[in-house]
Motif scaffolding. Structure first.
Motif, PDB file in Angstrom:
ATOM      1  N   TRP A   3     -10.400 -39.828 -30.282  1.00  0.00           N
ATOM      2  CA  TRP A   3     -11.712 -39.487 -29.730  1.00  0.00           C
ATOM      3  C   TRP A   3     -12.777 -39.590 -30.801  1.00  0.00           C
ATOM      4  CZ3 TRP A   3     -10.892 -34.382 -26.510  1.00  0.00           C
ATOM      5  CH2 TRP A   3     -10.064 -34.648 -25.432  1.00  0.00           C
TER       6      TRP A   3
ATOM      7  N   SER B 229     -12.755 -41.338 -33.611  1.00  0.00           N
ATOM      8  CA  SER B 229     -13.026 -42.717 -34.018  1.00  0.00           C
ATOM      9  C   SER B 229     -13.856 -43.446 -32.966  1.00  0.00           C
ATOM     10  CB  SER B 229     -11.724 -43.464 -34.299  1.00  0.00           C
ATOM     11  OG  SER B 229     -10.969 -43.629 -33.122  1.00  0.00           O
ATOM     12  N   THR B 230     -13.585 -43.185 -31.695  1.00  0.00           N
ATOM     13  CA  THR B 230     -14.379 -43.802 -30.628  1.00  0.00           C
ATOM     14  C   THR B 230     -15.816 -43.309 -30.688  1.00  0.00           C
ATOM     15  OG1 THR B 230     -12.418 -43.940 -29.226  1.00  0.00           O
ATOM     16  CG2 THR B 230     -14.530 -44.153 -28.134  1.00  0.00           C
ATOM     17  N   LEU B 231     -15.986 -42.025 -30.915  1.00  0.00           N
ATOM     18  CA  LEU B 231     -17.330 -41.451 -31.023  1.00  0.00           C
ATOM     19  C   LEU B 231     -18.078 -42.043 -32.210  1.00  0.00           C
ATOM     20  CD1 LEU B 231     -19.386 -39.334 -30.036  1.00  0.00           C
ATOM     21  CD2 LEU B 231     -18.287 -37.722 -31.603  1.00  0.00           C
TER      22      LEU B 231
ATOM     23  N   LYS C 124     -17.618 -44.947 -33.620  1.00  0.00           N
ATOM     24  CA  LYS C 124     -17.983 -46.340 -33.321  1.00  0.00           C
ATOM     25  C   LYS C 124     -19.246 -46.384 -32.469  1.00  0.00           C
ATOM     26  CE  LYS C 124     -13.300 -48.160 -33.515  1.00  0.00           C
ATOM     27  NZ  LYS C 124     -12.164 -48.677 -32.727  1.00  0.00           N
ATOM     28  N   GLY C 125     -19.328 -45.499 -31.491  1.00  0.00           N
ATOM     29  CA  GLY C 125     -20.516 -45.455 -30.635  1.00  0.00           C
ATOM     30  C   GLY C 125     -21.755 -45.061 -31.409  1.00  0.00           C
ATOM     31  N   VAL C 126     -21.620 -44.062 -32.281  1.00  0.00           N
ATOM     32  CA  VAL C 126     -22.754 -43.620 -33.097  1.00  0.00           C
ATOM     33  C   VAL C 126     -23.187 -44.737 -34.041  1.00  0.00           C
ATOM     34  CG1 VAL C 126     -23.407 -42.011 -34.945  1.00  0.00           C
ATOM     35  CG2 VAL C 126     -22.214 -41.175 -32.917  1.00  0.00           C
ATOM     36  N   LYS C 127     -22.216 -45.444 -34.600  1.00  0.00           N
ATOM     37  CA  LYS C 127     -22.542 -46.539 -35.519  1.00  0.00           C
ATOM     38  C   LYS C 127     -23.330 -47.634 -34.792  1.00  0.00           C
ATOM     39  CE  LYS C 127     -19.084 -47.935 -37.982  1.00  0.00           C
ATOM     40  NZ  LYS C 127     -17.901 -48.670 -38.460  1.00  0.00           N
ATOM     41  N   LYS C 128     -22.892 -48.004 -33.607  1.00  0.00           N
ATOM     42  CA  LYS C 128     -23.608 -49.030 -32.842  1.00  0.00           C
ATOM     43  C   LYS C 128     -25.018 -48.568 -32.500  1.00  0.00           C
ATOM     44  CE  LYS C 128     -19.678 -51.309 -30.672  1.00  0.00           C
ATOM     45  NZ  LYS C 128     -18.989 -51.611 -29.414  1.00  0.00           N
ATOM     46  N   TYR C 129     -25.130 -47.312 -32.084  1.00  0.00           N
ATOM     47  CA  TYR C 129     -26.446 -46.770 -31.748  1.00  0.00           C
ATOM     48  C   TYR C 129     -27.349 -46.751 -32.982  1.00  0.00           C
ATOM     49  CZ  TYR C 129     -29.986 -43.557 -30.013  1.00  0.00           C
ATOM     50  OH  TYR C 129     -31.175 -42.988 -29.651  1.00  0.00           O
TER      51      TYR C 129
END
Length: 68
Positions: free
Chosen positions: A46, A48-50, A52-57
């Motif tokens: 969870w 790592s998925t979070l 990745k999302g924060v990094k993209k944002y």
């Protein structure tokens, strides 16, 4: 399910062996799916998925500021 006419006991035994092997394969696939599901529910996945999302944002916000 349509019944298959058997002409010998050997055919019946072969069919039973085939069905038994198919059942064992399906049980192993079910075990694998269960293991994968357990892995997906681990908190580290969870996080790592979070991240990745924060990094993209964050990258999108940075690009937006650079373009303005």
């Amino acid at each position: 399910m349509k019944r298959k006419p058997y002409t010998s006991l050997k055919e019946i035994k072969l069919e039973l062996q085939t069905l038994n092997l198919q059942r064992k394969i399906q049980m192993e696939e079910l075990k694998l799916t269960r293991h994968q599901f357990k892995e997906d529910l681990r908190p580290m996945n969870w996080i790592s998925t979070l991240l990745k999302g924060v990094k993209k944002y964050g990258v999108l916000m940075l690009l937006k500021k650079i373009i303005k």
